[in-house]
Every structure is written in C-alpha cells, then in structure tokens.
Design an enzyme around this catalytic site. Structure first.
Site, PDB file in Angstrom:
ATOM      1  N   LEU A 206       0.849  -1.184   0.000  1.00 43.74           N
ATOM      2  CA  LEU A 206       0.000   0.000   0.000  1.00 43.74           C
ATOM      3  C   LEU A 206       0.889   1.240   0.000  1.00 43.74           C
ATOM      4  O   LEU A 206       1.818   1.340   0.809  1.00 43.74           O
ATOM      5  CB  LEU A 206      -0.867  -0.024   1.258  1.00 43.74           C
ATOM      6  CG  LEU A 206      -2.025   0.930   1.391  1.00 43.74           C
ATOM      7  CD1 LEU A 206      -3.115   0.580   0.378  1.00 43.74           C
ATOM      8  CD2 LEU A 206      -2.600   0.863   2.799  1.00 43.74           C
ATOM      9  N   CYS A 207       0.615   2.173  -0.920  1.00 42.29           N
ATOM     10  CA  CYS A 207       1.320   3.450  -0.941  1.00 42.29           C
ATOM     11  C   CYS A 207       0.267   4.560  -0.871  1.00 42.29           C
ATOM     12  O   CYS A 207      -0.812   4.357  -0.335  1.00 42.29           O
ATOM     13  CB  CYS A 207       2.198   3.564  -2.179  1.00 42.29           C
ATOM     14  SG  CYS A 207       1.280   3.579  -3.742  1.00 42.29           S
ATOM     15  N   TYR A 208       0.556   5.727  -1.417  1.00 41.67           N
ATOM     16  CA  TYR A 208      -0.404   6.835  -1.379  1.00 41.67           C
ATOM     17  C   TYR A 208      -1.584   6.614  -2.321  1.00 41.67           C
ATOM     18  O   TYR A 208      -2.737   6.731  -1.931  1.00 41.67           O
ATOM     19  CB  TYR A 208       0.285   8.152  -1.756  1.00 41.67           C
ATOM     20  CG  TYR A 208       1.345   8.575  -0.786  1.00 41.67           C
ATOM     21  CD1 TYR A 208       1.015   9.226   0.384  1.00 41.67           C
ATOM     22  CD2 TYR A 208       2.684   8.305  -1.041  1.00 41.67           C
ATOM     23  CE1 TYR A 208       1.991   9.611   1.285  1.00 41.67           C
ATOM     24  CE2 TYR A 208       3.661   8.685  -0.152  1.00 41.67           C
ATOM     25  CZ  TYR A 208       3.313   9.343   1.007  1.00 41.67           C
ATOM     26  OH  TYR A 208       4.286   9.709   1.896  1.00 41.67           O
TER      27      TYR A 208
ATOM     28  N   GLY B  58      -1.421   4.080  -5.155  1.00 39.78           N
ATOM     29  CA  GLY B  58      -1.366   2.839  -5.916  1.00 39.78           C
ATOM     30  C   GLY B  58      -0.355   2.846  -7.040  1.00 39.78           C
ATOM     31  O   GLY B  58      -0.401   1.983  -7.918  1.00 39.78           O
TER      32      GLY B  58
ATOM     33  N   PHE C 169      -3.540   4.162  -0.137  1.00 41.01           N
ATOM     34  CA  PHE C 169      -4.081   4.511   1.172  1.00 41.01           C
ATOM     35  C   PHE C 169      -5.203   5.535   1.064  1.00 41.01           C
ATOM     36  O   PHE C 169      -6.203   5.441   1.783  1.00 41.01           O
ATOM     37  CB  PHE C 169      -2.964   5.051   2.076  1.00 41.01           C
ATOM     38  CG  PHE C 169      -3.440   5.430   3.450  1.00 41.01           C
ATOM     39  CD1 PHE C 169      -3.632   4.459   4.418  1.00 41.01           C
ATOM     40  CD2 PHE C 169      -3.695   6.752   3.773  1.00 41.01           C
ATOM     41  CE1 PHE C 169      -4.079   4.800   5.691  1.00 41.01           C
ATOM     42  CE2 PHE C 169      -4.137   7.105   5.043  1.00 41.01           C
ATOM     43  CZ  PHE C 169      -4.331   6.124   6.001  1.00 41.01           C
TER      44      PHE C 169
END
EC number: 2.8.1.1
Length: 107
Positions: free
Chosen positions: A64-66, A68, A93
């Site tokens: 999971l990042c900011y 995708g 996220f």
C-alpha cells in the site's frame, strides 16, 4: 510469481481481514505516523531486512502506498527479494481511507 499483480481495495481488505496476506505500507514515516491501517507493517529501507527475515516468504504481501503507483515498484522489488506472491493495492491509502475510514489509527 515473476510479476506482481494488482488487487482491488475490496479484495485486499478481505484477504487481510481473513489473515490470508500481510499488508505493508510504504508511505513516508510522517504519513504513516499520522494515520495507517491497523496492523499494517511500515516497510521502509530500514525495516526491509527485518521484514524479510521475519516474514514467511510464501505468505502473500499486499503493498500500500499513497495512490497505488509506488506500490507497483515495491511489489516487484519484493519478488526479487524472495517474496513468492506480491500485490499492489489499487488506489492506495487515500482510496482505502475514503472507502473504509474507520480502519485507521495513528501513532
């Protein structure tokens, strides 16, 4: 698995809640401290060696990042480090927070 796959937020949430996969958050420390999913592992360059040493590499990892995007590169990298199955969570996220706002916590 030679190539990472993408996974929807809904699918990732279900796999995570069922204990079928581990969720790692690769956002910066300040963003992670301000809010993250309960139980998510904060994966950074500093925590990567410990994660790889302690994690069952056969268990799927969902990154999971900011939004995708960065998670795609991280998921692919994890495969080169011995993780057998890696996913990039679509939307990241920010999208997860909008869809499931009560599942976060701060440090």
């Amino acid at each position: 698995m030679d190539q990472f796959a993408t996974i929807s937020m809904e699918q990732a949430r279900e796999r995570w809640r069922q204990g079928e996969a581990v969720l790692v958050d690769i956002r910066d420390p300040q963003s992670f401290a301000a809010g993250h999913l309960r139980g998510a592992f904060h994966l950074t360059n500093d925590t990567l060696p410990a994660f790889l040493a302690q994690h069952d590499l056969a268990r799927p990892v969902m990154v999971l990042c900011y939004h995708g995007n960065s998670s795609k590169g991280a998921a692919q990298y994890l495969l080169t480090q011995g993780v057998e199955v890696a996913y990039s969570v679509d939307g990241g996220f920010d999208a997860w927070l909008k869809a499931f706002p009560l599942e976060t916590e701060s440090l």
